[in-house]
Scaffold this active site. Structure first.
Site, PDB file in Angstrom:
ATOM      1  N   LYS A   1       0.829  -1.215   0.000  1.00 22.43           N
ATOM      2  CA  LYS A   1       0.000   0.000   0.000  1.00 22.43           C
ATOM      3  C   LYS A   1       0.860   1.261   0.000  1.00 22.43           C
ATOM      4  O   LYS A   1       0.578   2.202  -0.716  1.00 22.43           O
ATOM      5  CB  LYS A   1      -0.902   0.056   1.254  1.00 22.43           C
TER       6      LYS A   1
ATOM      7  N   ARG B   1      -8.932   1.249   9.310  1.00 21.70           N
ATOM      8  CA  ARG B   1      -8.480  -0.098   9.672  1.00 21.70           C
ATOM      9  C   ARG B   1      -9.526  -0.833  10.494  1.00 21.70           C
ATOM     10  O   ARG B   1      -9.311  -2.012  10.818  1.00 21.70           O
ATOM     11  CB  ARG B   1      -7.211   0.017  10.510  1.00 21.70           C
TER      12      ARG B   1
ATOM     13  N   ARG C   1      11.975  -6.396   4.615  1.00 24.19           N
ATOM     14  CA  ARG C   1      11.975  -5.033   4.087  1.00 24.19           C
ATOM     15  C   ARG C   1      12.772  -4.066   4.975  1.00 24.19           C
ATOM     16  O   ARG C   1      12.887  -4.241   6.182  1.00 24.19           O
ATOM     17  CB  ARG C   1      10.564  -4.502   3.884  1.00 24.19           C
TER      18      ARG C   1
ATOM     19  N   ARG D   1      12.024  -1.546  10.266  1.00 20.68           N
ATOM     20  CA  ARG D   1      11.059  -0.878  11.138  1.00 20.68           C
ATOM     21  C   ARG D   1      10.984  -1.615  12.462  1.00 20.68           C
ATOM     22  O   ARG D   1      11.101  -2.824  12.506  1.00 20.68           O
ATOM     23  CB  ARG D   1       9.675  -0.908  10.469  1.00 20.68           C
TER      24      ARG D   1
HETATM   25  P1  AMP Z   1       1.410   1.090   9.046  1.00 21.05           P
HETATM   26  O1  AMP Z   1       2.600   1.913   8.752  1.00 21.05           O
HETATM   27  O2  AMP Z   1       0.183   1.485   8.267  1.00 21.05           O
HETATM   28  O3  AMP Z   1       1.678  -0.387   8.979  1.00 21.05           O
HETATM   29  O4  AMP Z   1       1.028   1.401  10.583  1.00 21.05           O
HETATM   30  C1  AMP Z   1       1.926   1.119  11.626  1.00 21.05           C
HETATM   31  C2  AMP Z   1       1.196   1.033  12.946  1.00 21.05           C
HETATM   32  O5  AMP Z   1       0.565   2.286  13.242  1.00 21.05           O
HETATM   33  C3  AMP Z   1       0.060   0.019  13.012  1.00 21.05           C
HETATM   34  O6  AMP Z   1       0.527  -1.296  13.277  1.00 21.05           O
HETATM   35  C4  AMP Z   1      -0.778   0.586  14.145  1.00 21.05           C
HETATM   36  O7  AMP Z   1      -0.180   0.342  15.405  1.00 21.05           O
HETATM   37  C5  AMP Z   1      -0.679   2.084  13.894  1.00 21.05           C
HETATM   38  N1  AMP Z   1      -1.748   2.554  12.988  1.00 21.05           N
HETATM   39  C6  AMP Z   1      -1.594   3.087  11.744  1.00 21.05           C
HETATM   40  N2  AMP Z   1      -2.774   3.405  11.197  1.00 21.05           N
HETATM   41  C7  AMP Z   1      -3.718   3.060  12.110  1.00 21.05           C
HETATM   42  C8  AMP Z   1      -5.140   3.120  12.132  1.00 21.05           C
HETATM   43  N3  AMP Z   1      -5.839   3.584  11.083  1.00 21.05           N
HETATM   44  N4  AMP Z   1      -5.770   2.673  13.249  1.00 21.05           N
HETATM   45  C9  AMP Z   1      -5.101   2.209  14.313  1.00 21.05           C
HETATM   46  N5  AMP Z   1      -3.760   2.101  14.355  1.00 21.05           N
HETATM   47  C10 AMP Z   1      -3.055   2.530  13.266  1.00 21.05           C
END
Ligand code: AMP
Length: 222
Positions: A15, A90, A127, A160
């Site tokens: 994404k 989410r 990654r 990460r």
């Molecule tokens: P991502 O970079 O999208 O994988 O997000 C990393 C982390 O941020 C996730 O594993 C959640 O802990 C938090 N996070 C990001 N977006 C959301 C969301 N829409 N709702 C809740 N937690 C989020």
């Protein structure tokens, strides 16, 4: 008309990579809630201090908090021509809130990027991302690879902190439990599309472009 796009998909589905490309191509902002939270962690803000441990465990931050962050972001003037949301919504509660925020903004195109779980795990465990700008980099291979830098800003590439085995397992569990139901939430809408994310980034980008241009049509789906 404004191009308002949501990218659905599991962690590791691509994404972020696809949203970056699409946003650049169409001159619209990419809104990544994960990036916004990582910036808050780095800056040591109140939100960042709250989110850090939750993110490292692979869990979700609260709906109320993240909905507030997105509401504020969508109030800014740069989203007038559209936006691409990466990592939000989410949960079904977030999707309902987004529907409310979309009133008067034109249609929302929702694209689900599907990738088999074995491939997600392979991608997430290998990654690297730039510690400065957050851009994903393919894992460098071969001798001297550790010295490779971000192709965008020359920043240092790192894993990460939530790309470790325990957090990956939890993120995929949380995805299946909380985020996958969003496919059912959106799938009956004529603006819902699906793309096969288990292809090269160029092929996924081409399929995404086709899906989006068909996004106001009549519901071709898997
Ligand atoms: P991502 O970079 O999208 O994988 O997000 C990393 C982390 O941020 C996730 O594993 C959640 O802990 C938090 N996070 C990001 N977006 C959301 C969301 N829409 N709702 C809740 N937690 C989020």
């Amino acid at each position: 008309m404004a191009l308002n796009l949501v990218m659905l998909g599991a962690p590791g589905a691509g994404k972020g990579t696809q949203s970056d490309r699409f946003a650049r191509l169409h001159g619209i902002p990419k809104i990544s809630t994960g990036d916004m939270l990582r910036e808050a962690v780095k800056a040591g803000t109140e939100i960042g201090r709250y989110a850090k441990a939750i993110m490292d465990r692979g869990e979700l931050v609260s709906d109320d908090m993240i909905i507030g962050v997105v509401r504020e972001r969508l109030d800014r003037s740069d989203v007038g021509g559209g936006f691409i949301l990466d990592g939000f919504p989410r949960t079904v509660a977030q999707a309902r809130a987004l529907d409310g925020l979309m009133e008067g903004r034109g249609p929302l195109i929702v694209v689900d990027v599907a990738v088999p779980e074995s491939e997600l795990i392979r991608r997430l465990t290998t990654r690297l991302v730039c510690e400065d700008c957050g851009t994903n980099a393919d894992t460098p291979e071969g001798p001297g690879a550790a010295a490779e830098r971000c192709r965008k800003c020359s920043g240092v590439l790192r894993q990460r902190s939530d790309d470790n085995e325990a957090a990956i397992r939890e993120r995929l569990r949380v995805y299946r439990r909380d985020t996958q139901p969003l496919v059912d939430y959106y799938r009956t809408r004529p603006t819902f599309r699906w793309v096969n994310g288990a292809q090269s980034p160029d092929r996924v980008a081409a399929d995404l472009a086709a899906a989006v241009s068909a996004g106001s049509g009549q519901g071709a789906r898997r």
